[in-house]
Design an enzyme around this catalytic site. Structure first.
Site, short mmCIF file in Angstrom:
data_model
loop_
_atom_site.label_atom_id
_atom_site.label_comp_id
_atom_site.label_asym_id
_atom_site.label_seq_id
_atom_site.Cartn_x
_atom_site.Cartn_y
_atom_site.Cartn_z
N LYS A 79 -24.72 -14.52 -5.07
CA LYS A 79 -25.61 -13.35 -5.09
C LYS A 79 -25.23 -12.45 -3.92
O LYS A 79 -25.65 -12.67 -2.78
CB LYS A 79 -27.06 -13.83 -4.97
CG LYS A 79 -28.10 -12.74 -5.17
CD LYS A 79 -29.48 -13.40 -5.27
CE LYS A 79 -30.59 -12.43 -5.56
NZ LYS A 79 -30.70 -11.31 -4.66
N ASP A 103 -25.11 -9.30 -1.53
CA ASP A 103 -26.19 -8.46 -1.05
C ASP A 103 -25.76 -7.00 -1.04
O ASP A 103 -24.99 -6.57 -0.20
CB ASP A 103 -26.54 -8.90 0.37
CG ASP A 103 -27.97 -8.59 0.72
OD1 ASP A 103 -28.70 -8.11 -0.16
OD2 ASP A 103 -28.35 -8.82 1.88
N ASP A 140 0.84 -1.20 0.00
CA ASP A 140 0.00 0.00 0.00
C ASP A 140 0.87 1.25 0.00
O ASP A 140 0.54 2.26 -0.62
CB ASP A 140 -0.91 0.02 1.24
CG ASP A 140 -2.00 -1.04 1.14
OD1 ASP A 140 -2.03 -1.76 0.11
OD2 ASP A 140 -2.79 -1.16 2.10
N CYS A 156 -46.27 4.60 37.58
CA CYS A 156 -45.20 3.60 37.48
C CYS A 156 -43.87 4.27 37.12
O CYS A 156 -43.77 4.95 36.10
CB CYS A 156 -45.58 2.58 36.41
SG CYS A 156 -44.24 1.46 35.98
N GLU A 215 -23.49 -18.09 -9.97
CA GLU A 215 -22.71 -17.02 -9.33
C GLU A 215 -23.22 -16.79 -7.92
O GLU A 215 -24.36 -17.11 -7.61
CB GLU A 215 -22.89 -15.70 -10.12
CG GLU A 215 -22.38 -15.76 -11.53
CD GLU A 215 -22.96 -14.64 -12.40
OE1 GLU A 215 -23.61 -13.73 -11.87
OE2 GLU A 215 -22.75 -14.71 -13.62
N LYS A 223 -32.27 -18.56 -2.92
CA LYS A 223 -32.02 -17.76 -1.72
C LYS A 223 -31.76 -18.64 -0.50
O LYS A 223 -32.51 -19.58 -0.23
CB LYS A 223 -33.23 -16.86 -1.43
CG LYS A 223 -33.56 -15.93 -2.58
CD LYS A 223 -32.98 -14.56 -2.35
CE LYS A 223 -33.97 -13.72 -1.59
NZ LYS A 223 -33.69 -12.30 -1.70
S1 IVH Z 1 -28.35 -11.19 -12.34
C1 IVH Z 1 -32.42 -9.68 -14.48
N1 IVH Z 1 -26.34 -11.85 -10.85
O1 IVH Z 1 -29.83 -9.64 -7.16
C2 IVH Z 1 -31.67 -9.45 -13.24
N2 IVH Z 1 -28.00 -10.41 -9.90
O2 IVH Z 1 -32.61 -10.40 -6.95
C3 IVH Z 1 -30.31 -10.04 -13.41
N3 IVH Z 1 -27.51 -9.70 -7.63
O3 IVH Z 1 -31.10 -6.92 -8.98
C4 IVH Z 1 -29.63 -10.06 -12.15
N4 IVH Z 1 -25.60 -10.77 -7.42
O4 IVH Z 1 -29.02 -6.59 -7.51
C5 IVH Z 1 -27.49 -11.16 -10.92
N5 IVH Z 1 -24.47 -12.51 -9.67
C6 IVH Z 1 -25.61 -11.81 -9.73
C7 IVH Z 1 -26.09 -11.04 -8.64
C8 IVH Z 1 -27.30 -10.35 -8.78
C9 IVH Z 1 -26.47 -9.96 -6.82
C10 IVH Z 1 -28.68 -8.86 -7.26
C11 IVH Z 1 -29.00 -7.79 -8.26
C12 IVH Z 1 -30.36 -8.09 -8.74
C13 IVH Z 1 -30.92 -8.88 -7.62
C14 IVH Z 1 -32.03 -9.78 -8.07
#
Ligand code: IVH
Length: 624
Positions: free
Chosen positions: A115, A117, A32, A433, A113, A316
């Site tokens: 997901k 948050d 860094d 009270c 992939e 999920k």
């Molecule tokens: S694909 C047509 N890939 O999840 C929508 N979404 O619940 C295509 N998200 O709005 C989304 N990781 O904010 C996709 N690897 C991923 C994701 C991802 C997080 C979020 C994204 C999306 C929401 C849908």
């Protein structure tokens, strides 16, 4: 001169290259400190030659001035949502549906992939230069967040650092902006020092940061990003989603490295099961996986429903849970006497914070779940900061303690407890009270009510314990001489407190109505009532019929107001407040002249800079 210009170009390339190694490859080659040295050298040279500064220079990430507001951006290709599944069978059903749609025995692959948050956003590059970034918004239009996006170190200002592929003429990369758990904890430590409530989760934290009007502030939130999708595109042909992910990386856009190309749904399910366990070790929060048909030809054949593409599905995970033990169950008394059982728990790490207690909501809930002291329980944070006890996991243990029975008497004052037939809550009915009084005073003094600075819990406890204050009106009789004798109070602080109490007299009817803590009357209802009646005297004369004729006032609220003012004790307090000089008249709001006149605002979630009540007041003060 020529050499300085060359060095500037070289430094920019070096900085971009090391950014790429750090953020995209996660394989930094320099420390860094060395990186900072390159950066400082560039800053110095650009100071010497300001005419050589370009918007793509790494020094230009944080723009100059805060913006007034966000411009709207209409998405050329809508940013759709995605359907959810919650178990393996639902994933299998998705696979069956997809295969049936495609027809025959055609083989195809899935890309799976993580997901992450956070908040969905898109970033547009024209001939390799970042030209626009926007939030997803409602999917059709979002906000232009270009200035804030540029502050994210992981987002290249210029494409092509990775090297191997041609830079497309136009590229819209879609991805998730998020905050790591470590950064969230750091932000919450800062917020605690500033006496701001904690950010509930990384998603709120990222959304809040992107909504900041001052990019310099956004830069301090250290946001991160992973790209996962292609929007508008003009460049070399791409036929598979996995190719998009690889292209992104080679252009310098960070992609979550844990994606996989799989050929059957059973492999997808196995992948999901592995990550259910591994996800706790990730430095960021994921709420599931996204499964995508790899081939773009098949994706476009599958098309979309009104809201989501048929070629993708989210899987999920259930809300994060952790095991803990109930060390004790306390009963808290609220400002209107509500008795709430609260479990003290063996501290446990859950979704980024240490959980030590959980509200059990009410005694019906305790009975239904049969929660007892000593029980091993499962706690869960469903996306929010307040944890819940989901269930008892070990009820068969020897020596299990007795059931928690709803108390017949208030644990604080011993007064009688009542339960109205339509409610699940127990309530202490003793108006004297001390626990209720403490809560009422806290609320009376809070920022959304009479806003009395310096009247914190420690002072209130002493005032109640020493019987110096028996109702909120007594506050206005306090004198410096007596207050300075309280623990940790000097002459100066007691003078200030008395001054603050005095200043609160002129807050006006709306604040006073909020402060009185009439059941079902929060600050919004107080504003409605103050606006309608103009004075406390007029409100006190109203019957339920008149009250119910007001928009937004239902029969529960009307009955509660009439009950409140029917009580002798409450009337006495109000008389004392009036005698003390507390204003009972509504402040004239500059409604029609106000800049927000006829505009309606809704505040939800946690705000960054103030409480919701304060934000609501600001809107009302401007006529909204
Ligand atoms: S694909 C047509 N890939 O999840 C929508 N979404 O619940 C295509 N998200 O709005 C989304 N990781 O904010 C996709 N690897 C991923 C994701 C991802 C997080 C979020 C994204 C999306 C929401 C849908």
């Amino acid at each position: 001169m020529a050499t300085d210009a060359q060095r500037i170009e070289e430094l920019r390339r070096l900085i971009e290259h090391h950014n790429y190694l750090y953020y995209v490859k996660a394989e930094p080659e320099i420390s860094d400190r060395e990186f900072d040295r390159l950066y400082s050298e560039l800053v110095e040279l650009e100071k010497k030659h300001p005419e050589l500064i370009t918007p793509e220079s790494p020094t230009q990430r944080v723009g100059g001035q805060p913006i007034e507001g966000f411009e709207s951006v209409t998405h050329d290709i809508p940013m759709l949502s995605i359907d959810n599944t919650y178990n393996a069978d639902e994933l299998r059903a998705f696979d069956v549906r997809t295969r049936r749609f495609i027809g025959g025995d055609q083989e195809f692959d899935y890309v799976v992939e993580l997901k992450v948050d956070g908040v969905a956003a898109k970033v547009i590059y024209e001939n390799g230069a970042l030209t626009l970034a926007a939030t997803r918004g409602d999917g059709v239009t979002g906000d232009d967040i270009s200035a804030n996006i540029r502050t994210i170190g992981a987002i290249p200002l210029r494409l092509g650092t990775g090297g191997e592929r041609d830079v497309p003429a136009l590229l819209e990369a879609r991805g998730e902006i998020f905050m790591t758990m470590e950064e969230l904890a750091r932000q919450n430590r800062i917020r605690e020092k500033k006496k701001l409530g904690p950010l509930a989760n990384p998603r709120n934290a990222a959304a809040g940061a992107l909504k900041l009007l001052d990019p310099r502030e956004c830069a301090k939130r250290h946001l991160s990003v992973f790209f996962y999708g292609l929007g508008v595109y003009e460049g070399p042909e791409i036929d598979y989603h996995h190719d998009v992910l690889e292209t992104f990386v080679s252009l310098g856009l960070p992609v979550n490295p844990h994606w996989k190309l799989l050929s059957s749904i059973e492999e997808v399910i196995e992948f999901a099961e592995q990550w259910a366990l591994k996800r706790a070790r990730l430095p960021y929060q994921i709420d599931g996986l996204v499964v995508k048909v790899d081939s773009y030809a098949l994706q476009s054949r599958l098309g979309r429903t009104a809201k989501a593409p048929r070629s993708m599905i989210a899987y999920k995970y259930p809300a994060e849970q952790a095991a803990s033990k109930v060390l004790g169950i306390r009963v808290q008394v609220g400002k209107t006497g509500t008795l709430t059982p609260v479990a003290d728990l063996e501290p446990v790490k859950l979704a980024g914070t240490t959980v030590k207690r959980a509200s059990l909501h009410n005694f019906d809930e305790v009975k239904r779940k049969d929660i007892r002291v000593g029980d091993h329980v499962l706690v869960e944070k469903a996306g929010e900061i307040i944890p819940q006890v989901v269930a008892v996991v070990d009820a068969q243990r020897e020596g299990r303690q007795e059931k928690l029975e709803p108390p017949d008497n208030c644990p604080s004052c011993g007064g009688p407890v009542a339960r109205s037939p339509e409610e699940v809550y127990l309530r202490c009915t003793n108006l004297d009270c001390p626990a209720q009084l403490r809560e009422r005073l806290r609320y009376f003094a809070s920022r959304q009510a009479m806003d009395i600075e310096g009247l914190g819990p420690a002072v209130i406890d002493q005032l109640v314990d020493r019987a110096m204050v028996r109702d909120p009106a007594d506050l206005y009789d306090l004198e410096t001489g007596k207050v300075e004798k309280l623990e940790r109070m000097g002459t100066k602080s007691s003078e200030n407190l008395i001054k603050a109490i005095k200043a609160s007299k002129s807050r006006g009817l709306e604040r006073l109505l909020t402060a009185l803590a009439i059941r079902h009357v929060g600050s919004t209802m107080a504003a409605t009532l103050a606006g309608h009646f103009g004075s406390l005297e007029r409100l006190m004369e109203a019957d339920t019929g008149e009250l119910e004729s007001i928009k937004d006032v239902g029969c529960t609220v009307a009955a509660s107001i009439v009950d409140f003012f029917a009580s002798d004790q409450n009337r006495k307090v109000i008389e004392k407040l009036r005698k003390a000089g507390v204003s009972t008249i509504a402040k004239a709001r500059s409604r029609e002249g106000g800049e927000l006149f006829e505009k309606t605002f809704v505040f939800t979630g946690t705000l960054e800079q103030m409480t919701r009540a304060e934000a609501e007041n600001m809107v009302r003060d401007r006529g909204g």
